[in-house]
Design a protein around this motif. Structure first.
Motif, PDB file in Angstrom:
ATOM      1  N   ARG A  42       0.860  -1.193   0.000  1.00  0.00           N
ATOM      2  CA  ARG A  42       0.000   0.000   0.000  1.00  0.00           C
ATOM      3  C   ARG A  42       0.893   1.238   0.000  1.00  0.00           C
ATOM      4  NH1 ARG A  42      -5.431  -1.160   2.756  1.00  0.00           N
ATOM      5  NH2 ARG A  42      -5.518  -3.412   2.683  1.00  0.00           N
ATOM      6  N   VAL A  43       0.612   2.147  -0.932  1.00  0.00           N
ATOM      7  CA  VAL A  43       1.437   3.340  -1.068  1.00  0.00           C
ATOM      8  C   VAL A  43       0.548   4.560  -1.235  1.00  0.00           C
ATOM      9  CG1 VAL A  43       3.081   4.544  -2.559  1.00  0.00           C
ATOM     10  CG2 VAL A  43       3.383   2.131  -2.101  1.00  0.00           C
ATOM     11  N   TYR A  44       0.893   5.608  -0.492  1.00  0.00           N
ATOM     12  CA  TYR A  44       0.278   6.915  -0.682  1.00  0.00           C
ATOM     13  C   TYR A  44       1.416   7.906  -0.810  1.00  0.00           C
ATOM     14  CZ  TYR A  44      -2.379  11.216   0.389  1.00  0.00           C
ATOM     15  OH  TYR A  44      -2.929  12.470   0.365  1.00  0.00           O
ATOM     16  N   ILE A  45       1.608   8.434  -1.996  1.00  0.00           N
ATOM     17  CA  ILE A  45       2.635   9.424  -2.251  1.00  0.00           C
ATOM     18  C   ILE A  45       1.922  10.767  -2.335  1.00  0.00           C
ATOM     19  CG2 ILE A  45       4.457  10.209  -3.798  1.00  0.00           C
ATOM     20  CD1 ILE A  45       4.634   7.265  -4.759  1.00  0.00           C
ATOM     21  N   ARG A  46       2.186  11.608  -1.366  1.00  0.00           N
ATOM     22  CA  ARG A  46       1.470  12.878  -1.253  1.00  0.00           C
ATOM     23  C   ARG A  46       2.353  14.038  -1.687  1.00  0.00           C
ATOM     24  NH1 ARG A  46      -1.434  15.177   4.215  1.00  0.00           N
ATOM     25  NH2 ARG A  46      -2.510  16.869   3.174  1.00  0.00           N
ATOM     26  N   TYR A  47       1.799  14.875  -2.538  1.00  0.00           N
ATOM     27  CA  TYR A  47       2.449  16.092  -3.009  1.00  0.00           C
ATOM     28  C   TYR A  47       3.795  15.829  -3.674  1.00  0.00           C
ATOM     29  CZ  TYR A  47      -1.126  18.116  -0.012  1.00  0.00           C
ATOM     30  OH  TYR A  47      -2.312  18.438   0.581  1.00  0.00           O
ATOM     31  N   LEU A  48       3.850  14.823  -4.511  1.00  0.00           N
ATOM     32  CA  LEU A  48       5.062  14.539  -5.273  1.00  0.00           C
ATOM     33  C   LEU A  48       5.325  15.701  -6.230  1.00  0.00           C
ATOM     34  CD1 LEU A  48       7.225  12.364  -6.104  1.00  0.00           C
ATOM     35  CD2 LEU A  48       5.649  11.772  -7.953  1.00  0.00           C
TER      36      LEU A  48
END
Length: 182
Positions: free
Chosen positions: A13-19
Motif C-alpha cells: 500500500r502506497v500513498y505518495i502525497r504532493y510529489l
C-alpha cells in the motif's frame, strides 16, 4: 539511495502525497526496476497526489499505468490529472480490470484546488461505458461538478446491462410508477 533500496520491492500500500513533478520520472524508473527484481510488484493500493499547482498529462498518466502493470491493484487513486477523457478510463480498465476502487481527480487549471468539483470534458454516459469494463469495481469517486439531482434509475447506466436498453428510454417501470402514486 534508489539503487541501494527500492521500497516498491516490498510495499503493498502506497500513498505518495504532493510529489513534485520533477521526481515523477524517478518514480517511473523505480516501479519497473522493483517489478523486475521481484517478479512483479506487490502493490494492491496506490494513491498519488502531485505537488500543489501541478498536474499529470495524459502521457504521464499512461506512463504511470504502464509502470504499475505488474501490480495486483485493488485500489487506484490519481489526484490532479489534466487529461480526463474516456481514453484514460479505458486504459486503466485494460490494465487493471479487477480494480475494486477507483478515484480520479481532474484539474483543468493549475490555479484550481485539487478537490474542487469541475465539469469533465466528456458526457457522463461516455465514462459509464468505460466503467463497464471493470470486472469487480465497487467504489468509484471523481470530482465531477453536477447541477442536477441523480435518481437511482440513472445509476443503472453505470452498472451491468448498460447499453442494452436505450439511453433515450426514460419511461417509468412498474415499481417506479407505484412509488410515484404513493
Amino acid at each position: 539511495l534508489t539503487s541501494l533500496f527500492n521500497p516498491f520491492e516490498t510495499l503493498e500500500r502506497v500513498y505518495i502525497r504532493y510529489l513534485h513533478i520533477d521526481y515523477f520520472g524517478r518514480l517511473l524508473w523505480m516501479l519497473p526496476v522493483a517489478a523486475a527484481s521481484t517478479g512483479g510488484l506487490r502493490l494492491t493500493h496506490f494513491k498519488l497526489s502531485l505537488n500543489h499547482k501541478t498536474s499529470m498529462s495524459r502521457e504521464q498518466v499512461f506512463d504511470l499505468i504502464n509502470a504499475l502493470e505488474s501490480a495486483p491493484l485493488q485500489s487506484f487513486v490519481l489526484e490532479c490529472i489534466s487529461c480526463a477523457d474516456v481514453a484514460v478510463f479505458d486504459r486503466i480498465a485494460e490494465m487493471f480490470p479487477d480494480l475494486r476502487a477507483l478515484t480520479l481527480s481532474y484539474i483543468d487549471l493549475p490555479s484550481r484546488h485539487r478537490s474542487q468539483e469541475l465539469p469533465w470534458p466528456c458526457p457522463t454516459w461516455e465514462y459509464a461505458r468505460s466503467l463497464r469494463k471493470f470486472n469487480r469495481l465497487e467504489y468509484f469517486a471523481w470530482n465531477l461538478e453536477t447541477h442536477v439531482v441523480y435518481f437511482p434509475r440513472c445509476m443503472l447506466y453505470f452498472e451491468a446491462g448498460f447499453g442494452v436498453e436505450s439511453v433515450e428510454d426514460d419511461s417509468l417501470d412498474e415499481s417506479e410508477d407505484k412509488i410515484k402514486m404513493i
